[in-house]
Design a protein around this motif. Sequence first.
Motif, PDB file in Angstrom:
ATOM      1  N   ARG A  78       0.837  -1.439   0.018  1.00  0.00           N
ATOM      2  CA  ARG A  78       0.176   0.078   0.096  1.00  0.00           C
ATOM      3  C   ARG A  78       0.777   1.311   0.047  1.00  0.00           C
ATOM      4  O   ARG A  78       0.389   2.217  -0.547  1.00  0.00           O
ATOM      5  CB  ARG A  78      -1.004   0.035   1.251  1.00  0.00           C
ATOM      6  CG  ARG A  78      -1.740  -1.100   1.331  1.00  0.00           C
ATOM      7  CD  ARG A  78      -2.751  -1.584   0.090  1.00  0.00           C
ATOM      8  NE  ARG A  78      -3.661  -0.284   0.095  1.00  0.00           N
ATOM      9  CZ  ARG A  78      -4.642  -0.241  -0.719  1.00  0.00           C
ATOM     10  NH1 ARG A  78      -4.523  -0.976  -1.758  1.00  0.00           N
ATOM     11  NH2 ARG A  78      -5.317   0.916  -0.784  1.00  0.00           N
ATOM     12  N   ALA A  79       1.999   1.062   0.540  1.00  0.00           N
ATOM     13  CA  ALA A  79       2.965   2.522   0.626  1.00  0.00           C
ATOM     14  C   ALA A  79       3.400   2.879  -0.781  1.00  0.00           C
ATOM     15  O   ALA A  79       3.690   2.106  -1.610  1.00  0.00           O
ATOM     16  CB  ALA A  79       4.089   1.974   1.746  1.00  0.00           C
ATOM     17  N   SER A  80       3.236   4.110  -1.007  1.00  0.00           N
ATOM     18  CA  SER A  80       3.357   4.613  -2.340  1.00  0.00           C
ATOM     19  C   SER A  80       4.741   5.879  -2.308  1.00  0.00           C
ATOM     20  O   SER A  80       4.976   6.185  -3.448  1.00  0.00           O
ATOM     21  CB  SER A  80       2.467   5.289  -3.040  1.00  0.00           C
ATOM     22  OG  SER A  80       1.720   6.319  -2.235  1.00  0.00           O
ATOM     23  N   GLY A  81       5.073   5.926  -1.207  1.00  0.00           N
ATOM     24  CA  GLY A  81       6.189   7.058  -1.193  1.00  0.00           C
ATOM     25  C   GLY A  81       7.449   6.722  -1.922  1.00  0.00           C
ATOM     26  O   GLY A  81       7.837   5.725  -2.001  1.00  0.00           O
ATOM     27  N   LYS A  82       8.203   7.841  -2.236  1.00  0.00           N
ATOM     28  CA  LYS A  82       9.529   7.621  -2.741  1.00  0.00           C
ATOM     29  C   LYS A  82      10.406   6.866  -1.887  1.00  0.00           C
ATOM     30  O   LYS A  82      11.278   5.844  -2.317  1.00  0.00           O
ATOM     31  CB  LYS A  82      10.067   8.863  -3.285  1.00  0.00           C
ATOM     32  CG  LYS A  82      11.432   8.648  -4.042  1.00  0.00           C
ATOM     33  CD  LYS A  82      11.716  10.115  -4.536  1.00  0.00           C
ATOM     34  CE  LYS A  82      12.963  10.105  -5.384  1.00  0.00           C
ATOM     35  NZ  LYS A  82      13.346  11.437  -5.970  1.00  0.00           N
ATOM     36  N   PHE A  83      10.396   7.219  -0.718  1.00  0.00           N
ATOM     37  CA  PHE A  83      11.145   6.643   0.576  1.00  0.00           C
ATOM     38  C   PHE A  83      10.112   6.250   1.659  1.00  0.00           C
ATOM     39  O   PHE A  83       9.317   6.855   2.023  1.00  0.00           O
ATOM     40  CB  PHE A  83      11.790   7.681   0.958  1.00  0.00           C
ATOM     41  CG  PHE A  83      12.911   8.368   0.078  1.00  0.00           C
ATOM     42  CD1 PHE A  83      13.757   7.493  -0.615  1.00  0.00           C
ATOM     43  CD2 PHE A  83      12.624   9.660  -0.125  1.00  0.00           C
ATOM     44  CE1 PHE A  83      14.877   8.192  -1.560  1.00  0.00           C
ATOM     45  CE2 PHE A  83      13.494  10.350  -1.138  1.00  0.00           C
ATOM     46  CZ  PHE A  83      14.473   9.693  -1.944  1.00  0.00           C
TER      47      PHE A  83
END
Length: 298
Positions: A78-83
């Motif tokens: 689910r996590a879509s962040g770059k980091f």
Amino acid sequence: PNQPLVSVWIVTYKRDDTLLDALRKLAASTCPPQEIVIVDNVRSSSVPSRFEEFATPIELLCPEGNVGCAGLNLAFERASGKFIFCFDDDSFPAPDCIANAVRAFESDAALGMIGFKMHDPKTLQPWYDRWWNPDSKSAQRTVFCPGCGLAFRNDARLPEEICVPDIISQAHELSMAAEILRLGYRVEFRPDCIAFHPDTTTGYFGEKARSGNRNQLRLLIRYADALNLAVLLGSQLLWTILRRPNEAGFAFDYFFPFIAVRFRGQWRNNSRKCFRGTRILNSDGCCEFFCHRQFAIA
């Protein structure tokens, strides 16, 4: 849509108030996350309504039963962040921790993972552990990033199961580091990235130590090359012959089903060596290891 810069994931279990307190400290970051993914291994009925005080969107995932650290695999989907930043439900970053880590990632495209300098929240003093939390004032290469305080680059090539799925607690972060190294990135300990968590370097004995040792065996069986596997399993057999405490039964029960999969194509002859395991025997006779340079990753 634009990709969020920072995602935070947290796995929690029966610590609602502690989790909320950690989230409040996270909100004080000078570089706050754009999304937070929380895996609740007990399906607390009170937690969702209490998220309303936070400005950052929080997604709550509730697996069927307590899957432990494997819940991070659900969060990764689910996590879509770059980091992606990983904390426990009782850990939190210093106000400038996330900003410092992002700056390090942005300035070095070869940096794939960062382990934070961990401090005890009560004493405010750093843990002492030469491997997981070294007494160093400068960045240094490592494979040891504490699961209660680390960040990594969200690369599309990473597998869906970035954590060994049958590890409930302890040592799950080593498989994360292995997958980052597999892609050719560097892993670093950075003392300017400070986070807080109760000191876990004490009280490591009994069933907790045995669980940790078995998790390390799981990791080595999954990632070690043929030579290191032979040494690993042979050492367990030797301790059996000498009638010393060992984990030979567990190691072989885990080894045979997994190795069948590897021989069906996942164990490639041209595997690139990423770091080699050097193993010692602890006071219980169980096989532990410290990763100094490289053990082969298929």
